[in-house]
Scaffold this motif. Sequence first.
Motif, mmCIF file in Angstrom:
data_model
loop_
_atom_site.group_PDB
_atom_site.id
_atom_site.type_symbol
_atom_site.label_atom_id
_atom_site.label_comp_id
_atom_site.label_asym_id
_atom_site.label_seq_id
_atom_site.Cartn_x
_atom_site.Cartn_y
_atom_site.Cartn_z
ATOM 1 N N VAL A 1 0.852 -1.186 0.000
ATOM 2 C CA VAL A 1 0.000 0.000 0.000
ATOM 3 C C VAL A 1 0.893 1.243 0.000
ATOM 4 C CG1 VAL A 1 -0.213 0.100 2.524
ATOM 5 C CG2 VAL A 1 -2.007 1.031 1.125
ATOM 6 N N PRO A 2 0.506 2.273 -0.763
ATOM 7 C CA PRO A 2 1.252 3.536 -0.684
ATOM 8 C C PRO A 2 1.055 4.186 0.693
ATOM 9 C CG PRO A 2 -0.168 3.497 -2.624
ATOM 10 C CD PRO A 2 -0.518 2.305 -1.791
ATOM 11 N N GLU A 3 2.023 4.967 1.098
ATOM 12 C CA GLU A 3 1.988 5.571 2.437
ATOM 13 C C GLU A 3 0.739 6.426 2.640
ATOM 14 O OE1 GLU A 3 4.818 8.005 5.570
ATOM 15 O OE2 GLU A 3 5.554 7.620 3.548
ATOM 16 N N GLU A 4 0.337 7.198 1.610
ATOM 17 C CA GLU A 4 -0.852 8.060 1.746
ATOM 18 C C GLU A 4 -2.098 7.229 2.037
ATOM 19 O OE1 GLU A 4 0.513 7.968 -1.839
ATOM 20 O OE2 GLU A 4 2.182 8.705 -0.660
ATOM 21 N N GLU A 5 -2.246 6.083 1.334
ATOM 22 C CA GLU A 5 -3.423 5.234 1.558
ATOM 23 C C GLU A 5 -3.375 4.592 2.943
ATOM 24 O OE1 GLU A 5 -4.607 2.461 -1.482
ATOM 25 O OE2 GLU A 5 -3.889 3.796 -3.059
ATOM 26 N N PHE A 6 -2.178 4.239 3.390
ATOM 27 C CA PHE A 6 -2.036 3.662 4.731
ATOM 28 C C PHE A 6 -2.528 4.638 5.785
ATOM 29 C CE2 PHE A 6 0.423 3.332 8.662
ATOM 30 C CZ PHE A 6 0.096 2.044 9.045
ATOM 31 N N TRP A 7 -2.052 5.898 5.707
ATOM 32 C CA TRP A 7 -2.440 6.878 6.723
ATOM 33 C C TRP A 7 -3.902 7.273 6.603
ATOM 34 C CZ3 TRP A 7 -0.003 6.717 10.883
ATOM 35 C CH2 TRP A 7 1.358 6.472 10.919
ATOM 36 N N ALA A 8 -4.453 7.277 5.396
ATOM 37 C CA ALA A 8 -5.894 7.543 5.241
ATOM 38 C C ALA A 8 -6.703 6.444 5.919
ATOM 39 C CB ALA A 8 -6.256 7.652 3.765
ATOM 40 N N CYS A 9 -6.213 5.221 5.840
ATOM 41 C CA CYS A 9 -6.890 4.096 6.495
ATOM 42 C C CYS A 9 -6.813 4.251 8.014
ATOM 43 C CB CYS A 9 -6.245 2.780 6.057
ATOM 44 S SG CYS A 9 -7.035 1.323 6.756
ATOM 45 N N VAL A 10 -5.643 4.619 8.516
ATOM 46 C CA VAL A 10 -5.467 4.792 9.962
ATOM 47 C C VAL A 10 -6.328 5.937 10.483
ATOM 48 C CG1 VAL A 10 -3.806 5.447 11.746
ATOM 49 C CG2 VAL A 10 -3.141 3.821 9.969
ATOM 50 N N ARG A 11 -6.277 7.087 9.797
ATOM 51 C CA ARG A 11 -6.998 8.286 10.258
ATOM 52 C C ARG A 11 -8.505 8.198 10.053
ATOM 53 N NH1 ARG A 11 -3.087 10.890 7.315
ATOM 54 N NH2 ARG A 11 -4.623 11.205 5.691
ATOM 55 N N ASP A 12 -8.914 7.815 8.825
ATOM 56 C CA ASP A 12 -10.322 7.930 8.442
ATOM 57 C C ASP A 12 -11.044 6.594 8.275
ATOM 58 O OD1 ASP A 12 -9.544 10.631 8.123
ATOM 59 O OD2 ASP A 12 -9.008 10.247 6.035
ATOM 60 N N GLY A 13 -10.316 5.493 8.320
ATOM 61 C CA GLY A 13 -10.936 4.194 8.073
ATOM 62 C C GLY A 13 -11.164 3.920 6.601
ATOM 63 N N THR A 14 -10.550 4.726 5.724
ATOM 64 C CA THR A 14 -10.688 4.535 4.284
ATOM 65 C C THR A 14 -9.828 3.353 3.862
ATOM 66 O OG1 THR A 14 -10.921 6.912 4.018
ATOM 67 C CG2 THR A 14 -10.444 5.647 2.038
ATOM 68 N N ARG A 15 -10.457 2.301 3.400
ATOM 69 C CA ARG A 15 -9.712 1.101 3.041
ATOM 70 C C ARG A 15 -8.923 1.300 1.761
ATOM 71 N NH1 ARG A 15 -12.231 -4.364 4.500
ATOM 72 N NH2 ARG A 15 -12.680 -3.995 6.661
ATOM 73 N N PRO A 16 -7.720 0.736 1.689
ATOM 74 C CA PRO A 16 -6.925 0.834 0.466
ATOM 75 C C PRO A 16 -7.605 0.109 -0.687
ATOM 76 C CG PRO A 16 -5.577 0.080 2.313
ATOM 77 C CD PRO A 16 -6.993 0.072 2.772
ATOM 78 N N ASP A 17 -7.368 0.599 -1.890
ATOM 79 C CA ASP A 17 -7.938 -0.032 -3.077
ATOM 80 C C ASP A 17 -7.201 -1.343 -3.325
ATOM 81 O OD1 ASP A 17 -9.105 -0.716 -5.454
ATOM 82 O OD2 ASP A 17 -8.082 0.811 -6.632
ATOM 83 N N ARG A 18 -7.900 -2.432 -3.193
ATOM 84 C CA ARG A 18 -7.326 -3.759 -3.415
ATOM 85 C C ARG A 18 -7.888 -4.394 -4.680
ATOM 86 N NH1 ARG A 18 -2.870 -3.894 -0.378
ATOM 87 N NH2 ARG A 18 -3.304 -3.471 1.801
ATOM 88 N N GLY A 19 -8.507 -3.574 -5.537
ATOM 89 C CA GLY A 19 -9.031 -4.087 -6.797
ATOM 90 C C GLY A 19 -10.356 -4.816 -6.672
ATOM 91 N N GLU A 20 -10.991 -4.709 -5.534
ATOM 92 C CA GLU A 20 -12.276 -5.376 -5.338
ATOM 93 C C GLU A 20 -13.393 -4.509 -5.894
ATOM 94 O OE1 GLU A 20 -12.597 -6.003 -1.149
ATOM 95 O OE2 GLU A 20 -10.814 -7.247 -1.090
ATOM 96 N N PRO A 21 -14.388 -5.124 -6.507
ATOM 97 C CA PRO A 21 -15.512 -4.321 -6.990
ATOM 98 C C PRO A 21 -16.281 -3.716 -5.826
ATOM 99 C CG PRO A 21 -15.998 -6.657 -7.197
ATOM 100 C CD PRO A 21 -14.565 -6.541 -6.735
ATOM 101 N N SER A 22 -16.800 -2.525 -6.023
ATOM 102 C CA SER A 22 -17.599 -1.919 -4.968
ATOM 103 C C SER A 22 -18.955 -2.603 -4.904
ATOM 104 C CB SER A 22 -17.778 -0.421 -5.173
ATOM 105 O OG SER A 22 -17.559 -0.041 -6.472
ATOM 106 N N PRO A 23 -19.480 -2.730 -3.717
ATOM 107 C CA PRO A 23 -20.782 -3.381 -3.594
ATOM 108 C C PRO A 23 -21.858 -2.542 -4.268
ATOM 109 C CG PRO A 23 -20.096 -2.457 -1.495
ATOM 110 C CD PRO A 23 -18.964 -2.267 -2.459
#
Length: 107
Positions: A41-63
């Motif tokens: 995961v890129p560092e920006e996505e990691f910290w967004a996940c820690v701060r906001d709970g925004t999950r990193p893009d893992r290529g999964e389709p959105s529900p």
Amino acid sequence: MTYELTLKDGRTLRIRISHPPDRTGYGPGLWAHILRDQLQVPEEEFWACVRDGTRPDRGEPSPPKTSLPADLVHLLITRVGIDERAVAEMTRDEALDRLRGFWTPGN
């Protein structure tokens, strides 16, 4: 301690948490290795996940936002004659209105 995360595509990400022998913090090189190679995961996505709970893009389709019952979709396509793409764009209320209009005499 080792943590594992199995992704939808079958990959398993593993991270091993250990402390340096002299109890110092992690250096930038080790931190970069953990993010890049273990967490993938890129560092920006990691910290967004820690701060906001925004999950990193893992290529999964959105529900899907909402879905229509299969029998309603089947009737709209086969009986009413609506294109499959148009049905996919409909809300539940729009789909029911179209079906009611088809079954109501005089329409």
